[in-house]
Design a protein around this motif. Structure first.
Motif, PDB file in Angstrom:
ATOM      1  N   LEU A  12       0.923  -1.655   0.131  1.00  0.00           N
ATOM      2  CA  LEU A  12       0.233  -0.119   0.138  1.00  0.00           C
ATOM      3  C   LEU A  12       0.653   1.445  -0.164  1.00  0.00           C
ATOM      4  O   LEU A  12       0.274   2.204  -0.664  1.00  0.00           O
ATOM      5  N   ASN A  13       1.806   1.416   0.737  1.00  0.00           N
ATOM      6  CA  ASN A  13       2.550   2.295   0.906  1.00  0.00           C
ATOM      7  C   ASN A  13       3.666   2.827   0.035  1.00  0.00           C
ATOM      8  O   ASN A  13       3.792   3.538  -0.401  1.00  0.00           O
ATOM      9  N   ALA A  14       3.795   1.514  -1.001  1.00  0.00           N
ATOM     10  CA  ALA A  14       4.634   2.062  -1.990  1.00  0.00           C
ATOM     11  C   ALA A  14       4.262   2.461  -3.691  1.00  0.00           C
ATOM     12  O   ALA A  14       4.546   3.203  -4.229  1.00  0.00           O
ATOM     13  N   GLY A  15       2.542   1.251  -3.272  1.00  0.00           N
ATOM     14  CA  GLY A  15       1.243   2.268  -4.356  1.00  0.00           C
ATOM     15  C   GLY A  15       1.104   3.830  -4.109  1.00  0.00           C
ATOM     16  O   GLY A  15       1.207   4.812  -5.165  1.00  0.00           O
ATOM     17  N   ALA A  16       1.340   3.804  -2.940  1.00  0.00           N
ATOM     18  CA  ALA A  16       1.096   6.292  -2.410  1.00  0.00           C
ATOM     19  C   ALA A  16       2.063   5.958  -3.623  1.00  0.00           C
ATOM     20  O   ALA A  16       1.873   7.640  -3.049  1.00  0.00           O
ATOM     21  N   GLU A  17       3.327   5.788  -2.962  1.00  0.00           N
ATOM     22  CA  GLU A  17       4.046   6.532  -3.135  1.00  0.00           C
ATOM     23  C   GLU A  17       4.424   6.546  -4.879  1.00  0.00           C
ATOM     24  O   GLU A  17       4.712   7.554  -5.289  1.00  0.00           O
ATOM     25  N   ALA A  18       4.292   5.863  -5.499  1.00  0.00           N
ATOM     26  CA  ALA A  18       3.925   6.115  -6.379  1.00  0.00           C
ATOM     27  C   ALA A  18       3.335   6.818  -6.936  1.00  0.00           C
ATOM     28  O   ALA A  18       3.456   6.911  -7.988  1.00  0.00           O
ATOM     29  N   TYR A  19       2.091   6.463  -6.443  1.00  0.00           N
ATOM     30  CA  TYR A  19       0.627   7.475  -6.688  1.00  0.00           C
ATOM     31  C   TYR A  19       1.037   8.806  -6.862  1.00  0.00           C
ATOM     32  O   TYR A  19       1.003   9.750  -7.963  1.00  0.00           O
ATOM     33  N   ARG A  20       1.930   9.419  -6.067  1.00  0.00           N
ATOM     34  CA  ARG A  20       2.297  10.239  -5.769  1.00  0.00           C
ATOM     35  C   ARG A  20       3.708  11.228  -6.388  1.00  0.00           C
ATOM     36  O   ARG A  20       3.013  12.861  -7.053  1.00  0.00           O
ATOM     37  N   LYS A  21       3.996  10.074  -7.260  1.00  0.00           N
ATOM     38  CA  LYS A  21       4.549  10.221  -8.337  1.00  0.00           C
ATOM     39  C   LYS A  21       4.023  10.606  -9.184  1.00  0.00           C
ATOM     40  O   LYS A  21       5.355  10.640 -10.621  1.00  0.00           O
ATOM     41  N   GLY A  22       3.050  10.474  -9.899  1.00  0.00           N
ATOM     42  CA  GLY A  22       2.096  10.405 -10.813  1.00  0.00           C
ATOM     43  C   GLY A  22       2.484   8.919 -11.874  1.00  0.00           C
ATOM     44  O   GLY A  22       2.012   8.803 -12.442  1.00  0.00           O
ATOM     45  N   ASP A  23       2.892   7.885 -11.231  1.00  0.00           N
ATOM     46  CA  ASP A  23       3.100   6.504 -12.227  1.00  0.00           C
ATOM     47  C   ASP A  23       1.845   5.640 -11.346  1.00  0.00           C
ATOM     48  O   ASP A  23       2.191   4.862 -10.929  1.00  0.00           O
ATOM     49  N   TYR A  24       0.748   5.898 -12.125  1.00  0.00           N
ATOM     50  CA  TYR A  24      -0.151   4.855 -11.955  1.00  0.00           C
ATOM     51  C   TYR A  24      -0.659   3.582 -11.991  1.00  0.00           C
ATOM     52  O   TYR A  24      -0.503   2.890 -11.699  1.00  0.00           O
ATOM     53  N   VAL A  25       0.360   3.221 -13.132  1.00  0.00           N
ATOM     54  CA  VAL A  25       0.176   2.295 -13.372  1.00  0.00           C
ATOM     55  C   VAL A  25       1.361   1.548 -12.215  1.00  0.00           C
ATOM     56  O   VAL A  25       1.167   0.095 -12.146  1.00  0.00           O
ATOM     57  N   THR A  26       2.090   1.756 -12.056  1.00  0.00           N
ATOM     58  CA  THR A  26       3.216   1.239 -10.914  1.00  0.00           C
ATOM     59  C   THR A  26       2.009   1.031  -9.877  1.00  0.00           C
ATOM     60  O   THR A  26       2.124   0.005  -9.015  1.00  0.00           O
ATOM     61  N   ALA A  27       1.178   2.184  -9.069  1.00  0.00           N
ATOM     62  CA  ALA A  27       0.310   2.324  -7.984  1.00  0.00           C
ATOM     63  C   ALA A  27      -0.465   1.180  -8.240  1.00  0.00           C
ATOM     64  O   ALA A  27      -0.827   0.464  -7.117  1.00  0.00           O
TER      65      ALA A  27
END
Length: 103
Positions: A12-27
């Motif tokens: 979840l935390n890794a997904g949130a970090e990716a989301y914040r960076k705009g990497d929605y696929v990884t999130a």
């Protein structure tokens, strides 16, 4: 602490970090993995990805599925989103009665 719970929170935390960076696929990938381990917040976050079309076209039916599953597991945030979807009819027919039940 339960191993799956800990792993799901890490994802979840890794997904949130990716989301914040705009990497929605990884999130989305991280949230999906966390949700499979039972992480309710990750399931709710997947709903947002589908609702806003972060990885492609908006998909209100998938968003509804994710929000409903999270709501049924006790997420107040997801209950609100389910209510919105029923209120506005984004995933089908409007149903003010069901919207009221979830709000």
């Amino acid at each position: 602490m339960d191993e799956n719970f800990q792993k799901s929170n890490e994802l979840l935390n890794a997904g949130a970090e990716a989301y914040r960076k705009g990497d929605y696929v990884t999130a989305q990938e991280y949230y999906t993995q966390a949700a499979k381990l039972g992480n309710v917040q990750a399931m709710c976050n997947l709903g947002y990805i589908y609702e806003y079309g972060r990885t492609g076209k908006r998909d209100y039916k998938k968003a509804f599925y994710c929000f409903k599953k999270a709501a049924d597991s006790g997420s107040a945030e997801a209950c609100y989103k389910v209510g919105d979807i029923y209120f506005y009819g984004d995933a089908g027919e409007k149903d003010y009665g069901l919207a009221f039940e979830y709000y």
